[in-house]
Write a protein that holds these residues in place. Structure first.
Motif, PDB file in Angstrom:
ATOM      1  N   UNK A 158      39.759  53.480  66.317  1.00  0.00           N
ATOM      2  CA  UNK A 158      38.702  52.635  65.767  1.00  0.00           C
ATOM      3  C   UNK A 158      37.516  53.482  65.321  1.00  0.00           C
ATOM      4  N   UNK A 159      37.191  54.512  66.085  1.00  0.00           N
ATOM      5  CA  UNK A 159      36.089  55.396  65.680  1.00  0.00           C
ATOM      6  C   UNK A 159      36.417  56.114  64.379  1.00  0.00           C
ATOM      7  N   UNK A 160      37.682  56.520  64.224  1.00  0.00           N
ATOM      8  CA  UNK A 160      38.085  57.189  62.988  1.00  0.00           C
ATOM      9  C   UNK A 160      37.957  56.236  61.796  1.00  0.00           C
ATOM     10  N   UNK A 161      38.376  54.989  61.980  1.00  0.00           N
ATOM     11  CA  UNK A 161      38.275  54.038  60.877  1.00  0.00           C
ATOM     12  C   UNK A 161      36.815  53.697  60.578  1.00  0.00           C
ATOM     13  N   UNK A 182      32.241  54.315  56.975  1.00  0.00           N
ATOM     14  CA  UNK A 182      30.870  54.788  56.773  1.00  0.00           C
ATOM     15  C   UNK A 182      30.814  55.824  55.649  1.00  0.00           C
ATOM     16  N   UNK A 183      31.794  56.713  55.619  1.00  0.00           N
ATOM     17  CA  UNK A 183      31.855  57.716  54.555  1.00  0.00           C
ATOM     18  C   UNK A 183      32.010  57.092  53.184  1.00  0.00           C
ATOM     19  N   UNK A 184      32.882  56.079  53.084  1.00  0.00           N
ATOM     20  CA  UNK A 184      33.070  55.392  51.803  1.00  0.00           C
ATOM     21  C   UNK A 184      31.804  54.643  51.391  1.00  0.00           C
ATOM     22  N   UNK A 185      31.113  54.057  52.364  1.00  0.00           N
ATOM     23  CA  UNK A 185      29.876  53.335  52.052  1.00  0.00           C
ATOM     24  C   UNK A 185      28.808  54.292  51.543  1.00  0.00           C
ATOM     25  N   UNK A 186      28.685  55.441  52.170  1.00  0.00           N
ATOM     26  CA  UNK A 186      27.690  56.427  51.739  1.00  0.00           C
ATOM     27  C   UNK A 186      28.030  56.959  50.354  1.00  0.00           C
ATOM     28  N   UNK A 187      29.314  57.215  50.119  1.00  0.00           N
ATOM     29  CA  UNK A 187      29.751  57.710  48.811  1.00  0.00           C
ATOM     30  C   UNK A 187      29.460  56.674  47.721  1.00  0.00           C
ATOM     31  N   UNK A 188      29.741  55.404  48.000  1.00  0.00           N
ATOM     32  CA  UNK A 188      29.457  54.343  47.037  1.00  0.00           C
ATOM     33  C   UNK A 188      27.969  54.215  46.765  1.00  0.00           C
TER      34      UNK A 188
END
Length: 63
Positions: A24-27, A32-38
């Motif tokens: 769950x932490x990995x997901x 979070x990474x995808x949100x920051x990239x977007x």
């Protein structure tokens, strides 16, 4: 009454890993990474749109 030491951070990380589990932490990290990239992409595209709009206004005012 010192700051946060490495040992304290390690204990907090272990407790969080036990509570949520590593999958769950990995997901959550991926999300979070995808949100920051977007967010960064939207800021960059907005800046490009503003620059394009300004250059179009400059050309229309010169004509």
């Amino acid at each position: 009454m010192g700051g946060i030491s490495l040992g304290k951070l390690l204990v907090v990380a272990v407790v969080i890993a036990l509570l949520f589990g590593t999958k769950r932490l990995r997901s959550l990290g991926d999300d979070l990474g995808h949100a920051i990239k977007g967010f960064k992409n939207s800021l960059n595209s907005e800046d490009k749109d503003n620059t394009t709009a300004l250059t179009h206004e400059d050309h229309s005012q010169k004509s």
